[in-house]
Motif scaffolding. Structure first.
Motif, PDB file in Angstrom:
ATOM      1  N   MET A  85     -20.067-119.893  54.982  1.00 31.12           N
ATOM      2  CA  MET A  85     -21.147-120.415  55.811  1.00 31.12           C
ATOM      3  C   MET A  85     -21.403-119.474  56.982  1.00 31.12           C
ATOM      4  N   LYS A  86     -22.675-119.119  57.214  1.00 33.77           N
ATOM      5  CA  LYS A  86     -23.025-118.238  58.318  1.00 33.77           C
ATOM      6  C   LYS A  86     -23.050-119.026  59.625  1.00 33.77           C
ATOM      7  N   PRO A  87     -22.471-118.492  60.681  1.00 33.63           N
ATOM      8  CA  PRO A  87     -22.547-119.194  61.974  1.00 33.63           C
ATOM      9  C   PRO A  87     -23.946-119.108  62.553  1.00 33.63           C
ATOM     10  N   ARG A  88     -24.326-120.133  63.322  1.00 36.00           N
ATOM     11  CA  ARG A  88     -25.621-120.119  63.994  1.00 36.00           C
ATOM     12  C   ARG A  88     -25.479-119.364  65.313  1.00 36.00           C
ATOM     13  N   VAL A  89     -26.341-118.372  65.512  1.00 35.70           N
ATOM     14  CA  VAL A  89     -26.269-117.478  66.672  1.00 35.70           C
ATOM     15  C   VAL A  89     -27.587-117.522  67.427  1.00 35.70           C
ATOM     16  N   LEU A  90     -27.517-117.670  68.736  1.00 37.91           N
ATOM     17  CA  LEU A  90     -28.707-117.566  69.586  1.00 37.91           C
ATOM     18  C   LEU A  90     -28.778-116.164  70.174  1.00 37.91           C
ATOM     19  N   LEU A  91     -29.929-115.515  70.003  1.00 37.83           N
ATOM     20  CA  LEU A  91     -30.191-114.220  70.628  1.00 37.83           C
ATOM     21  C   LEU A  91     -31.139-114.477  71.794  1.00 37.83           C
ATOM     22  N   THR A  92     -30.683-114.230  73.021  1.00 36.83           N
ATOM     23  CA  THR A  92     -31.419-114.695  74.206  1.00 36.83           C
ATOM     24  C   THR A  92     -32.610-113.832  74.579  1.00 36.83           C
ATOM     25  N   PHE A  93     -32.691-112.615  74.096  1.00 38.65           N
ATOM     26  CA  PHE A  93     -33.758-111.698  74.505  1.00 38.65           C
ATOM     27  C   PHE A  93     -35.133-112.286  74.205  1.00 38.65           C
ATOM     28  N   GLY A  94     -36.060-112.184  75.172  1.00 38.04           N
ATOM     29  CA  GLY A  94     -37.450-112.508  74.901  1.00 38.04           C
ATOM     30  C   GLY A  94     -38.035-111.524  73.901  1.00 38.04           C
ATOM     31  N   GLU A  95     -39.237-111.818  73.421  1.00 43.46           N
ATOM     32  CA  GLU A  95     -39.789-111.040  72.304  1.00 43.46           C
ATOM     33  C   GLU A  95     -39.898-109.553  72.619  1.00 43.46           C
ATOM     34  N   THR A  96     -40.500-109.205  73.752  1.00 45.72           N
ATOM     35  CA  THR A  96     -40.635-107.787  74.098  1.00 45.72           C
ATOM     36  C   THR A  96     -39.280-107.169  74.398  1.00 45.72           C
ATOM     37  N   ALA A  97     -38.455-107.884  75.149  1.00 45.96           N
ATOM     38  CA  ALA A  97     -37.121-107.381  75.457  1.00 45.96           C
ATOM     39  C   ALA A  97     -36.303-107.180  74.194  1.00 45.96           C
ATOM     40  N   ARG A  98     -36.504-108.038  73.216  1.00 50.23           N
ATOM     41  CA  ARG A  98     -35.765-107.904  71.962  1.00 50.23           C
ATOM     42  C   ARG A  98     -36.137-106.597  71.263  1.00 50.23           C
ATOM     43  N   ARG A  99     -37.422-106.267  71.285  1.00 46.51           N
ATOM     44  CA  ARG A  99     -37.843-104.999  70.677  1.00 46.51           C
ATOM     45  C   ARG A  99     -37.274-103.814  71.447  1.00 46.51           C
ATOM     46  N   ASN A 100     -37.291-103.906  72.772  1.00 44.57           N
ATOM     47  CA  ASN A 100     -36.863-102.774  73.599  1.00 44.57           C
ATOM     48  C   ASN A 100     -35.352-102.637  73.703  1.00 44.57           C
ATOM     49  N   TYR A 101     -34.642-103.762  73.780  1.00 46.73           N
ATOM     50  CA  TYR A 101     -33.225-103.727  74.133  1.00 46.73           C
ATOM     51  C   TYR A 101     -32.277-104.177  73.020  1.00 46.73           C
ATOM     52  N   TYR A 102     -32.844-104.622  71.880  1.00 48.55           N
ATOM     53  CA  TYR A 102     -31.960-104.990  70.767  1.00 48.55           C
ATOM     54  C   TYR A 102     -32.334-104.219  69.508  1.00 48.55           C
ATOM     55  N   THR A 106     -33.070-102.729  63.725  1.00 47.20           N
ATOM     56  CA  THR A 106     -31.905-102.433  62.890  1.00 47.20           C
ATOM     57  C   THR A 106     -30.775-103.405  63.161  1.00 47.20           C
ATOM     58  N   ALA A 107     -30.452-103.598  64.450  1.00 46.99           N
ATOM     59  CA  ALA A 107     -29.372-104.518  64.799  1.00 46.99           C
ATOM     60  C   ALA A 107     -29.725-105.946  64.409  1.00 46.99           C
ATOM     61  N   LEU A 108     -30.993-106.335  64.596  1.00 44.32           N
ATOM     62  CA  LEU A 108     -31.397-107.695  64.249  1.00 44.32           C
ATOM     63  C   LEU A 108     -31.237-107.937  62.754  1.00 44.32           C
ATOM     64  N   ALA A 109     -31.635-106.984  61.930  1.00 44.34           N
ATOM     65  CA  ALA A 109     -31.484-107.136  60.486  1.00 44.34           C
ATOM     66  C   ALA A 109     -30.016-107.248  60.095  1.00 44.34           C
ATOM     67  N   GLU A 110     -29.168-106.444  60.730  1.00 47.90           N
ATOM     68  CA  GLU A 110     -27.739-106.510  60.434  1.00 47.90           C
ATOM     69  C   GLU A 110     -27.155-107.855  60.875  1.00 47.90           C
ATOM     70  N   LEU A 111     -27.629-108.358  62.010  1.00 48.48           N
ATOM     71  CA  LEU A 111     -27.152-109.649  62.490  1.00 48.48           C
ATOM     72  C   LEU A 111     -27.583-110.769  61.549  1.00 48.48           C
ATOM     73  N   GLN A 112     -28.822-110.728  61.084  1.00 48.11           N
ATOM     74  CA  GLN A 112     -29.332-111.766  60.191  1.00 48.11           C
ATOM     75  C   GLN A 112     -28.618-111.768  58.848  1.00 48.11           C
ATOM     76  N   ALA A 113     -27.988-110.649  58.496  1.00 50.97           N
ATOM     77  CA  ALA A 113     -27.246-110.588  57.237  1.00 50.97           C
ATOM     78  C   ALA A 113     -25.927-111.356  57.310  1.00 50.97           C
ATOM     79  N   ILE A 114     -25.396-111.556  58.522  1.00 47.27           N
ATOM     80  CA  ILE A 114     -24.095-112.223  58.634  1.00 47.27           C
ATOM     81  C   ILE A 114     -24.166-113.529  59.410  1.00 47.27           C
ATOM     82  N   ALA A 115     -25.352-113.875  59.939  1.00 47.66           N
ATOM     83  CA  ALA A 115     -25.459-115.078  60.763  1.00 47.66           C
ATOM     84  C   ALA A 115     -26.830-115.718  60.592  1.00 47.66           C
ATOM     85  N   GLU A 116     -26.891-117.000  60.890  1.00 46.90           N
ATOM     86  CA  GLU A 116     -28.164-117.704  60.980  1.00 46.90           C
ATOM     87  C   GLU A 116     -28.651-117.518  62.416  1.00 46.90           C
TER      88      GLU A 116
END
Length: 331
Positions: free
Chosen positions: A1-18, A21-31
């Motif tokens: 079962m994949k753990p549920r993870v909250l990513l706090t970055f706002g939409e623009t900040a997520r593009r700039n600071y996360y 690539t990292a988001l896709a890798e995170l989604q592969a191991i977590a909800e």
């Protein structure tokens, strides 16, 4: 079962600071639950967004006081996608059994290169000329100075400081360091801060922010700098007494200043200082490069992967108190 993870970055900040690539890798191991808005998740909004999540991966604005851990009894891990954890109550996290991790510094080269560019800008009045041309004005013709042969004083010999010292030496600068905990090699003199300030043509502040370094650069320290020298801050705004810096600039004691941080929200340079004619200011982008962002964001994914494999990751700050890790694999 994949753990549920909250990513706090706002939409623009997520593009700039996360990054994707990292988001896709995170989604592969977590909800992954995303922050759908632009504003950072703080306070009650962070608590509500994180309900039902086992893990929070946070930007630097997402403070974690004791109340957060009390309000989220199912939270097992609070990960900081940055080095700075000063707004996380580590004692409260440990008491609640929540593991806190942070990323290692992947921005050393990026910030050191920012400092190099800022020194060239200050020494050659580049920004003044650019601003004049863009305003359809005739720029002043001024005599610049070379970095070669100048003295570079670096306050703080951490990851960034070490890289900047190497760059300075490669350019033919005389390099000095002030850091009570450092042991640089024999080619770099280690001096008390006051001696460094008296000798350096360019002083770059890279010390960590803590109770001991609050207002490290105050009126006395700015007065100790060489007349006509330059001051650069790429660390944290709390290290500088801004009224004292303003006075040193207004009096002409300092020839100029470059700031990538300050006491405005989210470590931005203070508007009054940023608008000063002797100041070159940037909006806290010294470490904002794809390489630096990818290092830290992908490290959060690697940390979570280690935890899911039953191993304690590098960057764990309170592993002995992480009693809630047993929740990580539960629904």
């Amino acid at each position: 079962m994949k753990p549920r993870v909250l990513l706090t970055f706002g939409e623009t900040a997520r593009r700039n600071y996360y990054g994707a690539t990292a988001l896709a890798e995170l989604q592969a191991i977590a909800e992954v639950r995303l922050n759908p808005g632009e504003a950072p998740l703080v306070g009650a909004a962070l608590v509500e967004a994180a309900r039902g999540c086992r893990v929070i991966i946070s930007d630097r604005q997402a403070a974690a006081p004791a109340a957060l851990f009390e309000a989220l009894p199912e939270l097992a891990v609070f990960q900081r996608c940055a080095v700075d954890v000063r707004n996380i109550d580590l004692a409260a996290a440990g008491a609640a059994g929540v593991l806190v991790t942070h990323a290692s510094a992947g921005f050393g080269n990026a910030v050191a290169e920012w400092a190099l560019g800022a020194m060239v800008d200050l020494a050659r009045r580049v920004s003044d000329a650019v601003h004049a041309y863009r305003s359809s004005e005739k720029p002043p013709i001024v005599m610049g100075r070379e970095l070669r042969g100048a003295t570079l004083g670096v306050i703080g010999y951490g990851v960034i400081g070490q890289r900047l010292c190497a760059i300075g030496q490669a350019l033919g600068m005389r390099v000095l360091v002030a850091d009570p905990f450092a042991r640089p090699d024999a080619s770099i003199p280690l001096l008390p801060l006051e001696q460094l300030l008296a000798q350096a043509d360019f002083v770059v502040c890279l010390a960590p922010a803590n109770a001991q370094t609050e207002n490290l650069m105050d009126a006395q320290r700015f007065a100790a700098m060489k007349p006509g020298s330059f001051f650069l801050n790429a660390s944290r705004g709390e290290l500088v007494d801004e009224a004292a810096l303003l006075q040193a600039l207004d009096s002409g004691h300092l020839a100029g200043c470059a700031l990538d941080v300050g006491r405005a929200p989210d470590q931005m340079p203070s508007p009054g200082l940023a608008a000063h004619p002797r100041v070159v200011a940037t909006p806290h982008i010294g470490g904002l490069t794809p390489e630096a962002v990818e290092h830290q964001s992908r490290e959060t994914v690697a940390q979570l992967a280690e935890l899911l494999a039953g191993r304690m990751p590098a960057g764990a700050l309170n592993p002995a108190q992480a009693a809630r890790l047993r929740f990580l694999h539960s629904a």
